[in-house]
Design an enzyme around this catalytic site. Structure first.
Site, PDB file in Angstrom:
ATOM      1  N   GLY A 202       5.047 -38.538  -2.811  1.00 49.88           N
ATOM      2  CA  GLY A 202       5.983 -37.519  -3.290  1.00 49.88           C
ATOM      3  C   GLY A 202       7.231 -37.954  -4.175  1.00 49.88           C
ATOM      4  O   GLY A 202       7.532 -39.115  -4.502  1.00 49.88           O
ATOM      5  N   VAL A 206      12.754 -35.768  -0.978  1.00 49.81           N
ATOM      6  CA  VAL A 206      11.884 -35.487   0.254  1.00 49.81           C
ATOM      7  C   VAL A 206      11.865 -36.923   0.718  1.00 49.81           C
ATOM      8  O   VAL A 206      11.736 -37.119   2.140  1.00 49.81           O
ATOM      9  CB  VAL A 206      10.600 -34.823   0.036  1.00 49.81           C
ATOM     10  CG1 VAL A 206      10.157 -34.651   1.395  1.00 49.81           C
ATOM     11  CG2 VAL A 206      10.948 -33.319  -0.469  1.00 49.81           C
ATOM     12  N   GLU A 224       5.826 -43.641  -1.179  1.00 48.43           N
ATOM     13  CA  GLU A 224       4.916 -43.749  -2.445  1.00 48.43           C
ATOM     14  C   GLU A 224       5.542 -42.725  -3.503  1.00 48.43           C
ATOM     15  O   GLU A 224       5.286 -41.783  -3.587  1.00 48.43           O
ATOM     16  CB  GLU A 224       3.578 -43.565  -2.469  1.00 48.43           C
ATOM     17  CG  GLU A 224       2.822 -44.435  -1.555  1.00 48.43           C
ATOM     18  CD  GLU A 224       2.585 -45.832  -2.464  1.00 48.43           C
ATOM     19  OE1 GLU A 224       2.752 -45.820  -3.666  1.00 48.43           O
ATOM     20  OE2 GLU A 224       2.208 -46.719  -1.599  1.00 48.43           O
ATOM     21  N   CYS A 258       1.732 -40.055 -11.512  1.00 45.37           N
ATOM     22  CA  CYS A 258       2.852 -40.595 -11.070  1.00 45.37           C
ATOM     23  C   CYS A 258       2.869 -42.067 -11.887  1.00 45.37           C
ATOM     24  O   CYS A 258       4.096 -42.247 -12.307  1.00 45.37           O
ATOM     25  CB  CYS A 258       2.850 -41.154  -9.615  1.00 45.37           C
ATOM     26  SG  CYS A 258       1.442 -41.983  -8.986  1.00 45.37           S
TER      27      CYS A 258
HETATM   28  P1  NAD Z   1       5.322 -31.969  -2.930  1.00 45.89           P
HETATM   29  O1  NAD Z   1       6.083 -31.015  -3.149  1.00 45.89           O
HETATM   30  O2  NAD Z   1       3.930 -31.647  -2.760  1.00 45.89           O
HETATM   31  O3  NAD Z   1       5.640 -32.731  -1.700  1.00 45.89           O
HETATM   32  C1  NAD Z   1       5.390 -33.771  -1.024  1.00 45.89           C
HETATM   33  C2  NAD Z   1       4.986 -33.581   0.487  1.00 45.89           C
HETATM   34  O4  NAD Z   1       6.358 -33.542   1.012  1.00 45.89           O
HETATM   35  C3  NAD Z   1       4.269 -32.351   0.863  1.00 45.89           C
HETATM   36  O5  NAD Z   1       3.367 -32.540   1.812  1.00 45.89           O
HETATM   37  C4  NAD Z   1       5.150 -31.348   1.337  1.00 45.89           C
HETATM   38  O6  NAD Z   1       4.842 -30.296   2.295  1.00 45.89           O
HETATM   39  C5  NAD Z   1       6.169 -32.092   1.797  1.00 45.89           C
HETATM   40  N1  NAD Z   1       7.587 -31.649   1.757  1.00 45.89           N
HETATM   41  C6  NAD Z   1       8.231 -30.796   0.537  1.00 45.89           C
HETATM   42  N2  NAD Z   1       9.630 -30.426   0.973  1.00 45.89           N
HETATM   43  C7  NAD Z   1       9.846 -30.943   2.202  1.00 45.89           C
HETATM   44  C8  NAD Z   1      11.005 -31.133   2.872  1.00 45.89           C
HETATM   45  N3  NAD Z   1      12.034 -30.206   2.468  1.00 45.89           N
HETATM   46  N4  NAD Z   1      10.919 -31.444   3.988  1.00 45.89           N
HETATM   47  C9  NAD Z   1       9.905 -32.280   4.590  1.00 45.89           C
HETATM   48  N5  NAD Z   1       8.780 -32.164   3.951  1.00 45.89           N
HETATM   49  C10 NAD Z   1       8.849 -31.780   2.443  1.00 45.89           C
HETATM   50  O7  NAD Z   1       5.338 -33.331  -3.928  1.00 45.89           O
HETATM   51  P2  NAD Z   1       6.307 -33.589  -5.126  1.00 45.89           P
HETATM   52  O8  NAD Z   1       7.696 -34.036  -4.255  1.00 45.89           O
HETATM   53  O9  NAD Z   1       6.297 -32.590  -5.875  1.00 45.89           O
HETATM   54  O10 NAD Z   1       5.509 -34.813  -5.774  1.00 45.89           O
HETATM   55  C11 NAD Z   1       5.752 -35.354  -7.140  1.00 45.89           C
HETATM   56  C12 NAD Z   1       6.203 -36.671  -7.192  1.00 45.89           C
HETATM   57  O11 NAD Z   1       5.415 -37.539  -6.235  1.00 45.89           O
HETATM   58  C13 NAD Z   1       6.566 -37.248  -8.343  1.00 45.89           C
HETATM   59  O12 NAD Z   1       7.479 -37.726  -8.500  1.00 45.89           O
HETATM   60  C14 NAD Z   1       5.282 -38.198  -8.389  1.00 45.89           C
HETATM   61  O13 NAD Z   1       5.784 -39.378  -9.138  1.00 45.89           O
HETATM   62  C15 NAD Z   1       5.214 -38.698  -7.113  1.00 45.89           C
HETATM   63  N6  NAD Z   1       3.908 -39.363  -6.805  1.00 45.89           N
HETATM   64  C16 NAD Z   1       3.773 -40.554  -6.502  1.00 45.89           C
HETATM   65  C17 NAD Z   1       2.703 -41.012  -6.072  1.00 45.89           C
HETATM   66  C18 NAD Z   1       2.579 -42.511  -5.783  1.00 45.89           C
HETATM   67  O14 NAD Z   1       1.526 -43.015  -5.465  1.00 45.89           O
HETATM   68  N7  NAD Z   1       3.614 -43.405  -5.836  1.00 45.89           N
HETATM   69  C19 NAD Z   1       1.410 -40.329  -6.407  1.00 45.89           C
HETATM   70  C20 NAD Z   1       1.605 -39.104  -6.642  1.00 45.89           C
HETATM   71  C21 NAD Z   1       2.777 -38.523  -6.987  1.00 45.89           C
END
Ligand code: NAD
Length: 470
Positions: A202, A206, A224, A258
């Site tokens: 993500g 976070v 990741e 990503c």
């Molecule tokens: P998201 O909002 O779905 O969050 C990811 C997880 O974090 C979820 O399970 C969510 O419940 C949890 N979460 C959210 N807020 C939280 C908090 N305050 N406290 C605890 N847990 C919490 O995902 P996102 O952050 O919008 O993801 C997008 C990002 O992910 C982009 O930057 C993308 O590049 C990155 N990404 C990376 C990869 C990789 O493999 N490196 C793959 C996909 C996405």
């Protein structure tokens, strides 16, 4: 007084209690049956069976969460996971074998080796953009390494999360794997528990919360994350192929990938030649009106739709530019005349916008990339071997790819992960197996002869002999 950061971290907010769930998983791990290679193999086979038996439902869920076209969803989620499983099942026995290392003369008689052992219970937290892949691909490595796991899919892809919650306990050992649905309250409560490893996919904000929670229990983390993955296009590149591959990589999943090329770096002449080629390939892929194409996805929610449409003003719209809030549709858009300080260049775009930043040459492009955070991926299109070497030797990124985008992620033996702001740790194939294993150092000593050299009382003759030996 609680701060915004406290609120984001869920500090002070009551949430569910997962103590019993974790105790159950811990008991399963303690029973040692997850170490059995046959059990691991069966879990991996069942994971694929789950996706095959319910393929239509999974594809429907991905369409409902993100408007994913079925072929794209199959390729980037279901078949991606299946090929990861196939590779792991084929090589697991070899990965599990203890690896001998040399035992030096002073430690003879003896033998030494490295033996991989499972860590215990792993928390897998996923993002929404590839809601199956980012949870199940790490799970393949978690299972291969012989661990139990809690899966926490993203609440922003609720249909996919619901299917995982329904089918994972049916197909995988329910004593060893659990799925927790929910949002921040559930994630926060899960993070209060102790794990043996946490893998989080993500955003970086976070990611920091996850790492801070893990630190309380000294739990190792794999993060990741994302970032702005640059794509340098040099004048000598095959521009038609470059435009086609970049257009595919940027606009697949409506740009919510990503490792998508986030922006192009090119000189003025290359930009002028590239834009019509990008326009042509976009027309070929999505037709005159991409909104009516069944090969193009949608933005995940209104917040991201508004964030992205606000970025459309960061340059001149050279291709696309239309949007429709009712469908959360944003046309594949190429922006030119983009200032390096404009909003679209300040954050990861994560949507169907492709700015082109003018840079005079390779050195200027490399300087630009190196002035920012280390990206998750970096791309170079050029046939020139010297330029490729220079790029490889100077640009730090989680992964790099020459003359294509994204495709490296389909190579099972390449580690997948970031560096610096784009993350830490990596999985896929054997790298994933090792990431979720402890590589235990083992030495077995012979009993005779028991050379007295190291034992007290020390003496000059022993000391001199040791100095010669070591
Ligand atoms: P998201 O909002 O779905 O969050 C990811 C997880 O974090 C979820 O399970 C969510 O419940 C949890 N979460 C959210 N807020 C939280 C908090 N305050 N406290 C605890 N847990 C919490 O995902 P996102 O952050 O919008 O993801 C997008 C990002 O992910 C982009 O930057 C993308 O590049 C990155 N990404 C990376 C990869 C990789 O493999 N490196 C793959 C996909 C996405």
């Amino acid at each position: 007084m609680s701060t915004a950061t406290d609120e984001m971290a869920g500090i002070g907010q009551p949430g569910p209690d997962y103590g019993d769930l974790l105790a159950g998983l811990r008991a399963t791990f303690a029973s040692d049956h997850t170490r059995d290679p046959a059990w691991r193999d069966a879990q991996l086979a069942n994971l694929v069976r789950m996706l095959q038996d319910h393929e239509a439902e999974f594809l429907e869920a991905l369409a409902s969460d993100l408007g994913k076209p079925p072929m794209e969803a199959w390729l980037t989620e279901l078949s991606y996971i299946a090929s990861e499983v196939k590779h792991s099942r084929k090589h697991l026995k070899r990965w599990m074998k203890p690896r001998s290392v040399r035992t030096p003369a002073f430690a003879q008689p003896g033998s030494s080796w490295v033996q991989a052992e499972p860590l215990g219970v792993v928390l897998v937290m996923g993002a929404w953009n590839y809601p199956l892949q980012v949870v199940l691909a790490p799970l393949v490595a978690v299972i291969a390494a012989g661990n139990c796991a809690v899966l926490k899919p993203s609440e922003l892809a609720p249909a996919s999360a619901a299917l995982l919650a329904r089918y994972v306990p049916e197909y995988l050992d329910p004593q060893a794997f659990a799925v927790v649905e929910g949002a921040v309250a559930e994630s926060t409560a899960l993070l209060r528990e102790r794990y043996d490893h946490i893998i989080y996919t993500g955003g970086g904000a976070v990611g920091r919360i996850v790492m801070a929670a893990a630190a309380k229990h000294l739990t190792p983390v794999t993060l990741e994350l994302g970032g702005k993955s640059p794509c340098i296009v040099l004048p000598d590149a095959d521009l038609d192929i470059a435009a086609r591959r970049i257009a595919w990589g940027r606009f697949t999943n409506a740009g919510q990938t990503c490792i998508a090329p986030d922006y192009i770096l090119a000189d003025a002449d290359t930009e002028a030649r590239l834009v019509p080629l990008l326009a042509g390939h976009l027309r070929e892929m999505y037709g005159e009106d991409p909104q009516r194409s069944d090969s193009f996805g949608r933005i995940v929610n209104d917040r991201h739709f508004e964030r992205l449409t606000a970025l459309l003003g960061s340059g001149t719209v050279a291709v696309g530019g239309r949007s429709d809030p009712a469908e959360r549709y944003i046309e594949p858009t190429v922006l030119t005349g983009v200032d390096p300080d404009s909003p679209v260049m300040r954050e990861e775009i994560f949507g169907p916008l492709l700015p082109i930043l003018r840079t005079d040459d390779l050195e200027a492009a490399i300087t630009h990339v190196r002035s920012g955070d280390k990206p998750l991926a970096a791309y170079l299109f050029s046939k020139d071997k010297a330029a490729q070497r220079r790029f490889l030797d100077t640009v730090s990124a989680g992964s790099v790819c020459l003359n294509d985008v994204i495709m490296f992620s389909a190579v099972p033996e390449l580690p997948f992960g970031g560096v610096g702001e784009s993350g830490m740790g990596a999985y896929k194939g054997e790298n994933g197996f090792r990431n979720f294993s402890h590589l235990k150092a083992v030495m077995r000593r012979g009993i005779w002869p028991d050379v007295p050299l190291r034992y007290a009382p020390y003496s000059d003759s022993k000391f001199n002999f040791l100095k010669k030996l070591l």
